[in-house]
Design a protein around this motif. Structure first.
Motif, PDB file in Angstrom:
ATOM      1  N   GLU A 294       0.812  -1.215   0.000  1.00  0.00           N
ATOM      2  CA  GLU A 294       0.000   0.000   0.000  1.00  0.00           C
ATOM      3  C   GLU A 294       0.849   1.271   0.000  1.00  0.00           C
ATOM      4  O   GLU A 294       0.328   2.357  -0.262  1.00  0.00           O
ATOM      5  N   VAL A 295       2.146   1.159   0.290  1.00  0.00           N
ATOM      6  CA  VAL A 295       3.020   2.324   0.189  1.00  0.00           C
ATOM      7  C   VAL A 295       2.917   2.926  -1.211  1.00  0.00           C
ATOM      8  O   VAL A 295       2.885   4.147  -1.385  1.00  0.00           O
ATOM      9  N   THR A 296       2.854   2.068  -2.228  1.00  0.00           N
ATOM     10  CA  THR A 296       2.695   2.534  -3.601  1.00  0.00           C
ATOM     11  C   THR A 296       1.238   2.531  -4.032  1.00  0.00           C
ATOM     12  O   THR A 296       0.806   3.403  -4.787  1.00  0.00           O
ATOM     13  N   GLY A 297       0.452   1.575  -3.547  1.00  0.00           N
ATOM     14  CA  GLY A 297      -0.950   1.504  -3.946  1.00  0.00           C
ATOM     15  C   GLY A 297      -1.722   2.759  -3.605  1.00  0.00           C
ATOM     16  O   GLY A 297      -2.546   3.233  -4.394  1.00  0.00           O
ATOM     17  N   SER A 298      -1.460   3.334  -2.446  1.00  0.00           N
ATOM     18  CA  SER A 298      -2.136   4.564  -2.051  1.00  0.00           C
ATOM     19  C   SER A 298      -1.742   5.717  -2.957  1.00  0.00           C
ATOM     20  O   SER A 298      -2.565   6.551  -3.330  1.00  0.00           O
TER      21      SER A 298
END
Length: 527
Positions: A294-298
């Motif tokens: 989620e570091v990149t997904g967000s």
């Protein structure tokens, strides 16, 4: 940022004038709230797992995980959600209200029909999968009760889905994020109460359904308040607009379905190949993986509306620079989180799940290692969606889903839980160069620039520090020292990135993002 607010139409002169609603904030603000919202949702799942597992046992929780995984396969918008955000975002800079209304209407009609059809498909899938899962006979009534609630969950998720996409398209992503944070808090508090009162695993599923219903109603109300001019009336439905949406969504549909298969098939295979209790261990490993992902997904969630507005003519940073700079930031943030998580995973899982956590730790480590490859194309997805074509990514995702499922089934039979994880992650290690090459070609970027900015600087500059942290982990430090080691690593890695890896523009964007909430009315540029 070029535009981030939803314009409204004067009641007296249709389309002639417009006014700015309350500031929705720039992209930096949207990124911050998206991170908070998405991590709040994941933390709810991560924090609740040991609570529910302890309260109701591995078999009951494994059944719950199985029904959630099967339901997730059908909680898909078939690409219409992303297409809705994209087309709404493109229309915002020109303030084409008629266009936005027809898009909203087509999207709403689709989701209502899809809610009925996919809820029925979910029921059929439960009828096929659940009887073949391995659990005690006395849990049969519980299993079918969870199935019924899973069908309701799919229906409610889809029937309200267009409201969320419309809000994102007009730059009201912050409002959606605040709702998601509230939902996460609600789930944590009420689920803990359910476990304390020993109401059973079915009550946990009822909490999920209640949260989805509340979120759906709230997004509907917010759409009426924040974008009242974008009505979703059936009389505004146009077949040509729906065909236009479907032209983009057909590619997104393939991409999304393949992506869900990749994410959910591991849990389903675990439930079918092993005793149902192992599904809980796989779910624990996957949730740690999702927390890092989620570091990149967000960031990708926040980029789609902005990239769409750029395509519609809004001024701001070119989308090619959005991809490169965003991937650089994403790889840096991911590395800061991933490295200590990877190094200390056995201790983390044992503290979280008890002695059984050792098996889940190996699975989580395998999944996390794949992020060093997988992370490099995640931001390209919303940018290519904004440009109107993700055909190449859809093909690669199908290859990944098919080969990953086959490998996971074979290796899972041979090696157990680790084999399922290896089978699902091996394809992306081989396919990732193709994902990146497609993005570079579409955006007119040079491979050398990408390699230096997105790979060498995020990974190479902190490699010596990572080795030191790994050596520290070999000494099996006591659990209270692990957060200390992780904090020291984060500070040192962050300092190296800030002073050595980022240019002046990157440092300015980072400062703007950190202070986004206090300066939301003034931050106008995107990273």
């Amino acid at each position: 940022m070029g535009t981030s607010t939803a314009p409204t139409v004067s009641r007296t002169r249709r389309g002639a004038t417009r006014r700015r609603p309350a500031a929705a904030g720039g992209l930096a603000s949207a990124i911050v709230t998206t991170y908070i919202a998405r991590f709040a949702s994941l933390v709810a799942y991560v924090a609740l797992l040991p609570v529910v597992l302890t309260a109701f046992g591995a078999e009951s929780y494994g059944l719950y995980v199985l029904t959630v995984a099967v339901g997730s396969l059908f909680q898909q918008d078939l690409g219409i959600g992303g297409a809705t955000t994209r087309f709404i975002g493109v229309a915002v800079p020109s303030h084409d209200v008629t266009r936005m209304r027809s898009i909203a209407s087509a999207s709403t009609v689709f989701f209502v029909i899809a809610a009925f059809l996919l809820a029925g498909a979910t029921a059929a899938a439960f009828a096929l999968v659940v009887p073949n899962a391995r659990f005690d006979d006395d849990l049969t009534p519980t299993a079918w009760a969870l199935c019924v609630l899973g069908v309701v969950n799919v229906f409610l998720t889809l029937v309200f889905a267009s409201n969320r996409q419309i809000l994102a398209g007009v730059g009201r992503l912050n409002d959606v994020n605040y709702l998601l944070i509230g939902v996460a808090v609600f789930r944590i508090l009420v689920t803990v109460g359910v476990c304390w009162a020993d109401l059973g695993i079915v009550a946990v599923a009822i909490v999920d359904v209640t949260a989805i219903l509340g979120f759906g109603v709230a997004t509907y109300v917010l759409r009426r308040l924040r974008a009242p001019e974008i009505s979703a009336r059936p009389r505004d439905f146009r077949w040509r607009v729906f065909r236009e949406l479907f032209g983009v969504s057909s590619q997104l549909m393939v991409l999304d379905i393949a992506g869900v298969v990749i994410m959910q098939v591991g849990g389903i295979l675990t439930a079918l190949l092993m005793p149902i209790a192992f599904a809980a261990l796989y779910a624990a490993a996957q949730r740690i993986y999702l927390l890092v992902k989620e570091v990149t997904g967000s960031l990708a969630t926040a980029v789609l509306p902005t990239a769409s507005m750029r395509e519609g003519g809004a001024t701001g940073t070119p989308v090619a620079e959005l991809y490169v700079r965003g991937t650089t930031f994403a790889n840096m943030l991911m590395t800061i989180v991933l490295v200590p998580t990877l190094v200390f995973m056995p201790a983390i899982m044992t503290a979280w799940l008890g002695p059984e956590g050792a098996a889940a730790a190996i699975v989580a480590q395998i999944l996390l290692i794949s992020m060093f490859a997988n992370n490099n194309h995640l931001l390209a997805v919303p940018i290519l969606v904004a440009q109107g074509s993700v055909r190449g990514y859809a093909v690669l995702h199908v290859i990944w889903a098919v080969t990953g499922t086959a490998l996971a089934a074979v290796l899972g039979t041979m090696l157990g839980l680790p084999g399922i994880a290896v089978g699902l992650t091996l394809p992306v290690l081989l396919l990732e160069p193709l994902y990146v090459l497609i993005a570079l070609r579409r955006l007119g970027l040079r491979a050398r620039d990408f390699a230096v900015r997105c790979l060498l600087l995020p990974f190479g500059t902190v490699a010596p520090l990572a080795v030191l942290l790994y050596l520290a982990g070999l000494f099996d430090p006591p659990l209270p020292l692990i957060p200390v080691f992780a904090a020291v690593w984060a500070v040192c890695a962050g300092a190296v990135y800030y002073f050595l890896a980022l240019d002046a523009g990157g440092r300015e964007i980072l400062r703007a993002s950190v202070s986004a909430r206090s300066r939301s009315r003034h931050v106008e540029e995107a990273p």
